[in-house]
Design an enzyme around this catalytic site. Structure first.
Site, mmCIF file in Angstrom:
data_model
loop_
_atom_site.group_PDB
_atom_site.id
_atom_site.type_symbol
_atom_site.label_atom_id
_atom_site.label_comp_id
_atom_site.label_asym_id
_atom_site.label_seq_id
_atom_site.Cartn_x
_atom_site.Cartn_y
_atom_site.Cartn_z
ATOM 1 N N LYS A 144 -9.360 8.266 2.213
ATOM 2 C CA LYS A 144 -9.953 6.939 2.046
ATOM 3 C C LYS A 144 -11.406 6.885 2.501
ATOM 4 O O LYS A 144 -12.141 5.963 2.144
ATOM 5 C CB LYS A 144 -9.114 5.890 2.776
ATOM 6 C CG LYS A 144 -7.737 5.654 2.140
ATOM 7 C CD LYS A 144 -6.957 4.568 2.869
ATOM 8 C CE LYS A 144 -5.601 4.315 2.222
ATOM 9 N NZ LYS A 144 -4.638 5.411 2.454
ATOM 10 N N PHE A 170 1.913 -3.473 3.881
ATOM 11 C CA PHE A 170 2.264 -4.809 4.352
ATOM 12 C C PHE A 170 3.730 -5.094 4.020
ATOM 13 O O PHE A 170 4.238 -4.691 2.977
ATOM 14 C CB PHE A 170 1.403 -5.863 3.673
ATOM 15 C CG PHE A 170 -0.006 -5.971 4.209
ATOM 16 C CD1 PHE A 170 -0.434 -5.233 5.293
ATOM 17 C CD2 PHE A 170 -0.912 -6.838 3.617
ATOM 18 C CE1 PHE A 170 -1.726 -5.338 5.782
ATOM 19 C CE2 PHE A 170 -2.210 -6.960 4.091
ATOM 20 C CZ PHE A 170 -2.619 -6.214 5.171
ATOM 21 N N HIS A 217 -9.702 2.330 -0.245
ATOM 22 C CA HIS A 217 -8.258 2.073 -0.209
ATOM 23 C C HIS A 217 -7.832 1.467 -1.533
ATOM 24 O O HIS A 217 -8.102 0.284 -1.822
ATOM 25 C CB HIS A 217 -7.936 1.130 0.948
ATOM 26 C CG HIS A 217 -6.475 1.024 1.257
ATOM 27 N ND1 HIS A 217 -5.475 1.547 0.444
ATOM 28 C CD2 HIS A 217 -5.825 0.444 2.314
ATOM 29 C CE1 HIS A 217 -4.302 1.301 0.969
ATOM 30 N NE2 HIS A 217 -4.484 0.638 2.100
ATOM 31 N N CYS A 263 0.807 -1.226 0.000
ATOM 32 C CA CYS A 263 0.000 0.000 0.000
ATOM 33 C C CYS A 263 0.838 1.272 0.000
ATOM 34 O O CYS A 263 0.278 2.374 -0.034
ATOM 35 C CB CYS A 263 -0.944 -0.015 1.190
ATOM 36 S SG CYS A 263 -2.069 -1.422 1.173
ATOM 37 N N HIS A 315 -2.435 8.214 6.180
ATOM 38 C CA HIS A 315 -2.717 6.930 5.536
ATOM 39 C C HIS A 315 -4.162 6.528 5.842
ATOM 40 O O HIS A 315 -4.877 6.076 4.950
ATOM 41 C CB HIS A 315 -1.725 5.888 6.036
ATOM 42 C CG HIS A 315 -1.768 4.590 5.322
ATOM 43 N ND1 HIS A 315 -1.609 4.475 3.958
ATOM 44 C CD2 HIS A 315 -1.947 3.317 5.786
ATOM 45 C CE1 HIS A 315 -1.691 3.199 3.601
ATOM 46 N NE2 HIS A 315 -1.896 2.473 4.695
ATOM 47 N N GLU A 329 -1.373 5.290 13.896
ATOM 48 C CA GLU A 329 -1.029 6.518 13.179
ATOM 49 C C GLU A 329 -1.409 7.759 13.969
ATOM 50 O O GLU A 329 -0.660 8.744 13.992
ATOM 51 C CB GLU A 329 -1.705 6.537 11.812
ATOM 52 C CG GLU A 329 -1.248 7.693 10.942
ATOM 53 C CD GLU A 329 -1.738 7.613 9.509
ATOM 54 O OE1 GLU A 329 -1.215 8.377 8.664
ATOM 55 O OE2 GLU A 329 -2.649 6.805 9.217
#
Length: 415
Positions: free
Chosen positions: A339, A403, A344, A170, A310, A321
């Site tokens: 998002k 990831f 996403h 991502c 994010h 975050e």
């Protein structure tokens, strides 16, 4: 990119291109994001699955959709490739550049992609199993492999410089921008067409994310499903899209009379080296990436006016975050997370969000986080909610995490 203290020349963002669930083109995407209007809806391709909704790019379907926009080459391209080509064309036009006249040997293409043509993988596997090998498409591989977004963009634009695909899950789109900035700094190119593209909404991919517990299960109200930093967030919404930026050395842009939309002033990249899918307690790798990006830009934490987070809408990542922002940027800069509107888009998300951050810096408008009345009470961050906030944003950060423990933070500032 990480750990360096050498100041590199500022890089100008001279063009933007966006193809997202909010619209085909920068203007349509930006206005819907600023309205805070979610795009998630039921998805016929996912019917019957535990999660049957997504955020799709609309307006490109039908016999004349992509073909009208791309031309005869459309037949050989996977959907993620087509999205990248359309976004790259818009970005180059926006930069006032002409592939017919530029020195293509000095133009690089870097397009991030996390997964490639997953839908085509599934489709061709079904054909092989049900109809036999003679019915597998001869174009199957170029429609699937992740590097073909960069490859087809370079073909379309006649860009003969380095052509690369970054794959950091991502964070792929943000990684592409960081790599492109390095290439400009060392003289590998004079123009970089960089960003990310993804079209990985498919039954298998969606089911796999659901089985991990990563997706929202608000099947009764998809539009309300993605809700970054909300107390009742329960996961992200699968999405597709592409974001491409044209980057040039600031001096080169000035020499051709082009005023930058913003400057890509700093990049920080680190690895958690901790776990395949979960951030470590305290997010030391993400914090190191943020501090590296600030150092690279020659800025202090208090110089940052805004954070494009994010903000996945997952319980763990949003909490991690939010704590990072509070700890590293204690002066409470404004925070948004697109998002909530766009879902996403995986490998494209970092590039799309970087483009939106450029627009925030340029237009002094911070979009609201969709579906958020107020952040969870344990989060001490200044989330923009309900409507656009007018703000003079001199410098902003855009954060992307993937990831595998990939952390990428970009610093964008006014030109």
């Amino acid at each position: 990119m990480s750990g360096t203290t050498v100041r590199r020349p500022d890089v100008a963002v001279t063009g933007l291109g966006l193809v997202t669930p909010a619209g085909v083109g920068v203007s349509d995407t930006w206005e819907r994001v600023c309205r805070g209007e979610p795009t998630a809806a039921s998805d016929p391709d996912l019917a019957g699955l535990p999660v049957d909704f997504s955020c799709r790019v609309r307006g490109l379907e039908g016999p004349k959709g992509f073909e009208r926009g791309i031309g005869r080459a459309s037949w050989r391209m996977g959907r993620f490739v087509k999205l990248a080509v359309l976004a790259a064309r818009e970005a180059v036009r926006d930069a006032g550049l002409d592939p017919g006249t530029w020195d293509g040997a000095r133009v690089a293409v870097v397009i991030g992609c996390g997964m490639g043509g997953t839908h085509k993988w599934e489709e061709q596997c079904r054909r092989l199993r049900e109809q036999g090998p003679d019915l597998v498409s001869p174009a199957a591989l170029p429609q699937i492999i992740p590097n073909m977004a960069a490859g087809e963009v370079s073909i379309d634009l006649r860009a003969h410089g380095p052509s690369l695909a970054t794959s950091t899950a991502c964070a792929s789109g943000a990684s592409a921008l960081a790599v492109a900035r390095d290439m400009l700094a060392v003289g590998s190119c004079d123009i970089a067409v960089a960003g990310g593209s993804e079209a990985a909404v498919s039954p298998l991919t969606t089911t796999a994310f659901h089985r991990m517990g990563a997706l929202s299960t608000r099947t009764g109200d998809p539009a309300a499903a993605s809700r970054p930093f909300a107390a009742d967030r329960d996961g992200f919404v699968m999405a597709e899209g592409a974001g491409v930026l044209v980057l040039e050395r600031a001096d080169d842009a000035a020499a051709r009379g082009r005023r930058p939309r913003a400057l890509l002033a700093g990049c920080g990249t680190t690895s958690d080296a901790h776990h395949p899918t979960a951030p470590p307690d305290g997010a030391p790798g993400a914090e190191a990436a943020l501090r590296c990006a600030l150092r690279d830009a020659g800025l202090a934490p208090y110089d940052i006016d805004h954070v494009n987070a994010h903000g996945t809408s997952t319980p763990l990542n949003d909490a991690t975050e939010a704590a990072l922002i509070t700890r590293a940027l204690p002066h409470r800069p404004t925070v948004t997370a697109s998002k909530g509107v766009l879902g996403h888009a995986l490998g494209a998300a970092g590039a799309i969000e970087a483009a939106l951050t450029v627009l925030t810096v340029e237009q002094r408008r911070v979009p609201p986080i969709a579906n958020l009345e107020a952040p969870a009470v344990e989060f001490d961050i200044d989330c923009v909610t309900k409507q656009v906030r007018q703000q003079n944003v001199r410098a902003a950060v855009s954060s992307s995490f993937g990831f595998g423990g990939h952390n990428v933070v970009l610093v964008l500032k006014e030109a």
